[in-house]
Design an enzyme around this catalytic site. Structure first.
Site, PDB file in Angstrom:
ATOM      1  N   HIS A 179     -32.971 -13.134 -33.932  1.00 46.86           N
ATOM      2  CA  HIS A 179     -31.923 -13.972 -34.225  1.00 46.86           C
ATOM      3  C   HIS A 179     -32.162 -15.346 -34.657  1.00 46.86           C
ATOM      4  CE1 HIS A 179     -27.749 -15.285 -32.823  1.00 46.86           C
ATOM      5  NE2 HIS A 179     -27.641 -14.097 -33.713  1.00 46.86           N
ATOM      6  N   LYS A 218     -33.039 -18.509 -36.953  1.00 50.16           N
ATOM      7  CA  LYS A 218     -32.761 -19.022 -38.119  1.00 50.16           C
ATOM      8  C   LYS A 218     -33.738 -20.292 -38.551  1.00 50.16           C
ATOM      9  CE  LYS A 218     -28.594 -17.221 -36.418  1.00 50.16           C
ATOM     10  NZ  LYS A 218     -28.947 -15.943 -36.618  1.00 50.16           N
ATOM     11  N   HIS A 242     -19.643 -20.492 -36.239  1.00 53.02           N
ATOM     12  CA  HIS A 242     -20.957 -19.648 -36.057  1.00 53.02           C
ATOM     13  C   HIS A 242     -21.877 -20.684 -35.396  1.00 53.02           C
ATOM     14  CE1 HIS A 242     -24.323 -16.982 -37.155  1.00 53.02           C
ATOM     15  NE2 HIS A 242     -23.424 -16.029 -36.723  1.00 53.02           N
ATOM     16  N   LYS A 299     -24.110 -22.858 -32.508  1.00 54.79           N
ATOM     17  CA  LYS A 299     -24.199 -22.804 -31.260  1.00 54.79           C
ATOM     18  C   LYS A 299     -24.616 -23.870 -30.652  1.00 54.79           C
ATOM     19  CE  LYS A 299     -25.514 -18.604 -33.251  1.00 54.79           C
ATOM     20  NZ  LYS A 299     -24.009 -17.906 -33.402  1.00 54.79           N
TER      21      LYS A 299
END
Length: 527
Positions: free
Chosen positions: A238, A240, A469, A471
């Site tokens: 996950h 990025k 999107h 967090k």
């Protein structure tokens, strides 16, 4: 406004770039390679994703217009000051400055970061970490060096830009609302025949998806793939991140957007952009080039956790650069079961350790809430005591080494997540829900979670906002005048991402790869 080099454009938006009516034609719908490695365009249908996201991809070429005249963040664009980095294409524009003539070069500002006074950097190999699947405004704390009390401590675009945090540009809204947002102009991921820059893509695909990805990459001899091993069930890759190597140095970019163009068009995303790290003199060894936050060694340690010879090469590259200007802490998760002194290297126990070591207790700190916003929710158990309000909250409420911190069960937790109306009224409409996975089966098993939810945004008429999107997690004062800490990360609200204790608390189990950066006031104190 931007500066272009042979490897593409990174641009900070100005409200003067285009009128609302011309926003759709201001640039091509797709964006440039995240690693500046080329300008090829890839069809969205080639990416494995949900049907809802595929529908959203079809709509990106004709984004819905913003139809609300209010300024959603409450921050006047005129408050955003201009700063740039000479010759590198990272240029900050203010909504109240005079528009420059088309085709004229942008002039570097006096505030340009000293170590980045180069001509446009020439790209070397790059590495990107791919997913297989808004910070609030505060007034400065007294130890921050700022120009005036009206400046926003956590507006990371101000002054010398010490925080280096940006949100991404949203297509389909008025340009003035994008003032200061970072985006990439150009086309997308795969290089063209004329730009064959080495590109490494780290991914978590398996079986059919992995075969499809290899098939897509096969025509490009300069593209390499590296599979992240996921040995624990239900784990994902996950993270990025981009590692961008230039002749002049190295840059690290940690963000919340997946490597698909939909994520860079009409979604709320966050980006931390490092300085351009110069090379160390040949023969330099040891801890040279380390920052006060140990960012360099932590990043190398994270890359080595993949047990990949290819990523070992990148660890060596990082070792050869000076990362001493970094002021954020790296906070990652890697799959595994960790005991002893390994427990605090990853996940929420890593956050707990950093907060214990580098923050201090605050008077009446039990009234300072923990606030989290995220785009996905996992299974947390039959009630709040199973994880959310036990081990996870204990990590997030830690301030300093006081034992009393752990005995404060009344610290409020506010969880921000979009409502159905938020999704329906968003720029993408219902297809935006494809990026907000929270299964009905899981939701029905944890109805207790509803008491912690808060709306993601104020209700507005019509479609006027981008779905999140991003967090982020933070610990602000009750009046939002101060912030104890702020985190932007890939980690959603789940045990898979943050880890869960096992064996009577002697072992931390993590399923997924995650990565973020933590902002602590102590790292930004003026010397």
């Amino acid at each position: 406004m931007s500066q272009e080099s042979e490897h593409g454009k990174w641009t900070v938006s100005s409200s003067d770039e285009s009128t609302e009516e011309n926003d759709d034609n201001a640039e091509e719908p797709s964006t440039s390679s995240l690693s500046h490695s080329g300008h090829g365009k890839t069809s969205g249908s080639q990416y494995p994703c949900s049907e809802a996201r595929k529908v959203g991809h079809k709509r990106k070429a004709s984004p819905v217009k913003f139809n609300d005249t209010s300024f959603p963040t409450g921050i006047s664009p005129a408050e955003i000051q201009r700063t740039s980095q000479e010759g590198l294409g990272w240029c900050l524009s203010s909504s109240d400055e005079e528009p420059e003539s088309e085709g004229q070069p942008q002039h570097a500002q006096k505030e340009a970061v000293k170590e980045e006074k180069y001509s446009a950097p020439k790209m070397q190999p790059s590495c990107r970490f791919e997913d297989n699947e808004l910070p609030v405004s505060q007034k400065p704390e007294k130890h921050y060096k700022v120009a005036s009390e009206s400046q926003d401590t956590w507006d990371l675009l101000n002054g010398g830009n010490p925080f280096r945090f940006f949100v991404t540009k949203v297509k389909g809204i008025k340009s003035k609302y994008n003032s200061g947002a970072l985006h990439i102009k150009g086309k997308w991921l795969i290089p063209t025949e004329t730009v064959k820059k080495p590109l490494l893509i780290v991914h978590g695909e398996k079986r059919e998806s992995k075969a499809e990805l290899h098939s897509q990459a096969r025509p490009y001899e300069n593209v390499r793939l590296c599979q992240a091993k996921l040995d624990i069930a239900f784990g994902t890759h996950h993270t990025k991140m981009m590692l961008l190597l230039y002749e002049e140095g190295l840059r690290v970019v940690i963000h919340t957007s997946n490597l698909i163009d939909d994520d860079w068009n009409q979604k709320t995303q966050g980006i931390w952009l490092s300085p351009l790290y110069p090379q160390l003199p040949p023969g330099t060894t040891g801890s040279a080039g380390e920052s006060v936050t140990n960012f360099k060694s932590d990043l190398i340690h994270y890359l080595m956790s993949y047990n990949s010879p290819t990523l070992k090469e990148w660890a060596d590259i990082i070792q050869g650069h000076d990362l001493s200007e970094t002021r954020v802490y790296l906070l990652g998760s890697t799959p595994g079961r960790y005991q002893g002194n390994q427990k605090e290297k990853w996940g929420h126990l890593r956050l707990r350790k950093l907060l214990k070591q580098y923050t201090s207790a605050i008077p009446a700190q039990e009234s300072w809430p923990v606030i989290g916003q995220f785009s996905s929710i996992g299974s947390m158990g039959a009630d709040q005591s199973k994880w959310l309000c036990s081990e996870f909250r204990e990590s997030l409420v830690m301030l300093g080494s006081s034992v009393k911190t752990l005995a404060k069960p009344d610290v409020p937790i506010h969880l921000i997540y979009p409502t159905v109306d938020n999704v329906r009224q968003s720029l993408e409409g219902y297809p935006a829900g494809g990026s907000l996975p929270y299964s009905i089966q899981t939701a029905q098993k944890q109805l207790w979670l509803h008491s912690y939810f808060h709306k993601w945004s104020a209700e507005t008429s019509g479609r006027s906002h981008a779905m999140p999107h991003i967090k982020t997690y933070m610990r602000p004062s009750p009046d939002f005048q101060k912030i104890a800490w702020f985190l932007v990360t890939s980690a959603n609200l789940s045990k898979a991402a943050w880890g869960a204790l096992e064996k009577n608390g002697t072992q931390l189990m993590i399923r997924s790869y995650e990565l973020g950066v933590l902002f602590l006031p102590s790292a930004f104190v003026s010397s």
